[in-house]
Design a protein around this motif. Sequence first.
Motif, PDB file in Angstrom:
ATOM      1  N   ASP A 191       0.808  -1.217   0.000  1.00  0.00           N
ATOM      2  CA  ASP A 191       0.000   0.000   0.000  1.00  0.00           C
ATOM      3  C   ASP A 191       0.846   1.273   0.000  1.00  0.00           C
ATOM      4  OD1 ASP A 191      -2.249  -1.574   0.002  1.00  0.00           O
ATOM      5  OD2 ASP A 191      -2.861  -1.119   2.057  1.00  0.00           O
ATOM      6  N   LEU A 192       2.012   1.229   0.640  1.00  0.00           N
ATOM      7  CA  LEU A 192       2.840   2.427   0.749  1.00  0.00           C
ATOM      8  C   LEU A 192       3.976   2.490  -0.276  1.00  0.00           C
ATOM      9  CD1 LEU A 192       3.134   3.032   4.595  1.00  0.00           C
ATOM     10  CD2 LEU A 192       1.833   4.314   2.918  1.00  0.00           C
ATOM     11  N   ASP A 193       4.112   1.479  -1.106  1.00  0.00           N
ATOM     12  CA  ASP A 193       5.217   1.414  -2.070  1.00  0.00           C
ATOM     13  C   ASP A 193       5.292   2.666  -2.944  1.00  0.00           C
ATOM     14  OD1 ASP A 193       7.291   0.587  -3.718  1.00  0.00           O
ATOM     15  OD2 ASP A 193       6.072  -0.824  -4.855  1.00  0.00           O
ATOM     16  N   ALA A 194       4.219   3.007  -3.604  1.00  0.00           N
ATOM     17  CA  ALA A 194       4.229   4.167  -4.504  1.00  0.00           C
ATOM     18  C   ALA A 194       4.448   5.462  -3.735  1.00  0.00           C
ATOM     19  CB  ALA A 194       2.923   4.236  -5.293  1.00  0.00           C
ATOM     20  N   ALA A 195       3.877   5.565  -2.546  1.00  0.00           N
ATOM     21  CA  ALA A 195       4.051   6.777  -1.731  1.00  0.00           C
ATOM     22  C   ALA A 195       5.486   6.917  -1.251  1.00  0.00           C
ATOM     23  CB  ALA A 195       3.089   6.748  -0.545  1.00  0.00           C
ATOM     24  N   LEU A 196       6.131   5.796  -0.922  1.00  0.00           N
ATOM     25  CA  LEU A 196       7.541   5.849  -0.535  1.00  0.00           C
ATOM     26  C   LEU A 196       8.402   6.321  -1.709  1.00  0.00           C
ATOM     27  CD1 LEU A 196       7.889   2.639   1.661  1.00  0.00           C
ATOM     28  CD2 LEU A 196       8.062   5.013   2.431  1.00  0.00           C
ATOM     29  N   TYR A 197       8.106   5.818  -2.890  1.00  0.00           N
ATOM     30  CA  TYR A 197       8.839   6.261  -4.082  1.00  0.00           C
ATOM     31  C   TYR A 197       8.699   7.783  -4.250  1.00  0.00           C
ATOM     32  CZ  TYR A 197      10.405   6.796  -8.870  1.00  0.00           C
ATOM     33  OH  TYR A 197      11.075   7.213  -9.994  1.00  0.00           O
ATOM     34  N   GLU A 198       7.466   8.275  -4.088  1.00  0.00           N
ATOM     35  CA  GLU A 198       7.225   9.717  -4.212  1.00  0.00           C
ATOM     36  C   GLU A 198       7.986  10.495  -3.140  1.00  0.00           C
ATOM     37  OE1 GLU A 198       5.498  11.404  -6.517  1.00  0.00           O
ATOM     38  OE2 GLU A 198       4.950   9.605  -7.610  1.00  0.00           O
ATOM     39  N   ALA A 199       7.998   9.955  -1.915  1.00  0.00           N
ATOM     40  CA  ALA A 199       8.689  10.631  -0.814  1.00  0.00           C
ATOM     41  C   ALA A 199      10.188  10.701  -1.062  1.00  0.00           C
ATOM     42  CB  ALA A 199       8.399   9.898   0.499  1.00  0.00           C
ATOM     43  N   PHE A 200      10.787   9.571  -1.446  1.00  0.00           N
ATOM     44  CA  PHE A 200      12.226   9.561  -1.715  1.00  0.00           C
ATOM     45  C   PHE A 200      12.565  10.454  -2.910  1.00  0.00           C
ATOM     46  CE2 PHE A 200      11.959   5.086   0.193  1.00  0.00           C
ATOM     47  CZ  PHE A 200      12.234   5.559   1.468  1.00  0.00           C
ATOM     48  N   SER A 201      11.691  10.469  -3.900  1.00  0.00           N
ATOM     49  CA  SER A 201      11.908  11.305  -5.086  1.00  0.00           C
ATOM     50  C   SER A 201      11.805  12.792  -4.762  1.00  0.00           C
ATOM     51  CB  SER A 201      10.909  10.952  -6.183  1.00  0.00           C
ATOM     52  OG  SER A 201      11.112   9.631  -6.638  1.00  0.00           O
ATOM     53  N   ALA A 202      11.055  13.130  -3.725  1.00  0.00           N
ATOM     54  CA  ALA A 202      10.929  14.532  -3.310  1.00  0.00           C
ATOM     55  C   ALA A 202      12.206  15.029  -2.641  1.00  0.00           C
ATOM     56  CB  ALA A 202       9.746  14.687  -2.354  1.00  0.00           C
ATOM     57  N   VAL A 203      13.018  14.082  -2.144  1.00  0.00           N
ATOM     58  CA  VAL A 203      14.223  14.445  -1.388  1.00  0.00           C
ATOM     59  C   VAL A 203      15.509  14.231  -2.183  1.00  0.00           C
ATOM     60  CG1 VAL A 203      15.551  13.964   0.713  1.00  0.00           C
ATOM     61  CG2 VAL A 203      13.052  13.884   0.779  1.00  0.00           C
TER      62      VAL A 203
END
Length: 195
Positions: A79-91
């Motif tokens: 469930d959090l896979d795509a959101a983690l990708y977005e979070a890491f990509s933001a940083v």
Amino acid sequence: MKFKAWARLTGAVVGLAAVVAMAGCAHPVSMVPQTKQIDNVPNKIEKSVAYVISPADMVKEVQTPGGGGDKVKYQPYKDLDAALYEAFSAVFADVTKVAAASEAKGVSYVIEPSITTTSSSDSLVTWPPTHFSVNLVCKVRDANGQLLTEVSSVGDGAATFSEFKSDFSLSARRASRSAVDNLIKALAAAPELRR
């Protein structure tokens, strides 16, 4: 007359058995947060990273309490896979996902996220959780496997009956978004990652 009484008794027993079978069951919910409006941090870290989610974690199912004595079930890593990708990509400047740390090649950092959750409900009648919490812990290692830092964030979400009657996963989604937003801030503020 005896047949009708027997039929009513049988119907009542079957109905009671169905109610008992449903009591304490686990209802599926989703932790997938809304990721619109996740902005890049003002000063991105110019490093390439790989984050690790194993196949076993991707299919891992968790059960936590809901309301009315029932439980809820979900798959935190999926469930959090795509959101983690977005979070890491933001940083970070460049992000890839791998199934094992050994697959990470040509990156500055390898991030191993760990997800734990809790849920509860104030309701004795409805099963969706009114409170949900997500704890993210990310171990960040360099290309040689040396632990650089451990970054964590917590997200809490709440939802009332009037809110979740059209989205039973609302408190979980809110908690996930809060945890992801807090993770972005924590990663961006970690001095070890900017060396």
